[in-house]
Enzyme design. Sequence first.
Site, short mmCIF file in Angstrom:
data_model
loop_
_atom_site.label_atom_id
_atom_site.label_comp_id
_atom_site.label_asym_id
_atom_site.label_seq_id
_atom_site.Cartn_x
_atom_site.Cartn_y
_atom_site.Cartn_z
N LYS A 112 0.94 -1.35 0.01
CA LYS A 112 0.20 0.18 0.03
C LYS A 112 0.82 1.16 -0.10
CE LYS A 112 -3.90 -2.14 2.15
NZ LYS A 112 -4.80 -2.21 3.60
N LYS A 197 -6.87 -11.32 -5.10
CA LYS A 197 -7.93 -11.60 -3.88
C LYS A 197 -8.86 -10.77 -4.34
CE LYS A 197 -8.20 -9.77 -0.05
NZ LYS A 197 -8.03 -9.26 1.32
N LYS A 200 -12.63 -5.76 -1.47
CA LYS A 200 -13.60 -4.81 -1.32
C LYS A 200 -13.37 -3.49 -2.07
CE LYS A 200 -13.94 -4.78 3.11
NZ LYS A 200 -12.86 -5.40 3.66
#
Length: 332
Positions: A112, A197, A200
């Site tokens: 990130k 993955k 969200k």
Amino acid sequence: MTRIFSGVKPTGHLTLGNYLGAVRQWVAAEQKPDDALFCVVDLHALTVEHDPARVRRLSRQAATLLLAAGLGPEKCTLFVQSHVDEHTRLAYLLECTASDGELRRMIQYREKATKAQDAGEGVRLSLLTYPVLMAADILAYDTDEVPVGEDQRQHVELTRDLAVRFNQRYGHTFTVPKATHPQVAARVMDLQDPTSKMGKSHESGSGIVYLLDEPAVIRKKVMRAVTDSGADGVVYDRTERPGVANLLDVLAACTGGDPEVLAEGYAQYGPLKRDVADAVVELLRPLRERHAEISADPGEVERVLREGAGRARALARPVVDRAYEAIGLLAP
């Protein structure tokens, strides 16, 4: 008594991956309110740029979906992280136990932080330290087991390390937890990028099945799922055929089958995709219906969260007070 703790972060709408990889296992376990705690970890959503109104909206939606899935107050303690001050109280003590190096080695931080820097954005300090807050979330409740996806294993290992280190330095204070993982569909992958993955917060939702997607939207996304170019037949092979393997994993998780056995029943991708789409639609139908019912009475959701926070606070406070005394702080 085995106490479990886990949480969901309101950074996006909950997905099929969240449900198959975590929520359904939480519901299936034999639990009592004081043995199982499930938390909307809203403080973790503040580590990156965010819209405050959206965080509030997604926090309420996540709590409502957990209730709709079957995690009611008769089965577990459901609450919002920021409603229980013991999480942040304990986090500072654990920051005094953790090292800069081990936090900078965390995979999610590196990924990130690199993404933010590439975009010319600053990296918030909380992005580096939030695994310590996650450890506090877990350790505050004398947690034995943490049911999480495979991508969270490193965070639970850090939690274990901090608990052991604190116990060795200041006397036995914390239960050392372990991570547990479902055997099938522990990590559902993005339908458009089966090497990533199903998250969200992806910018594009074309490969993500959200729990509140309409049936027609679900079917469209599944039918457009990436398979494996140049390959013939349906074979379960996560390494060489990740697209097909992901579809088989989802079908197995929805129907209770074995992905390798299911593969033997298909010669083409089309029928497999149709069966996966049907299975997902039927799996999520009762969840969506129950969500609509609960959403019609927002006061009930607030009541459950308020009572859950009170119960969580009563469980966490003695543990955190014990840690404050052990590390050398005066009692108030």
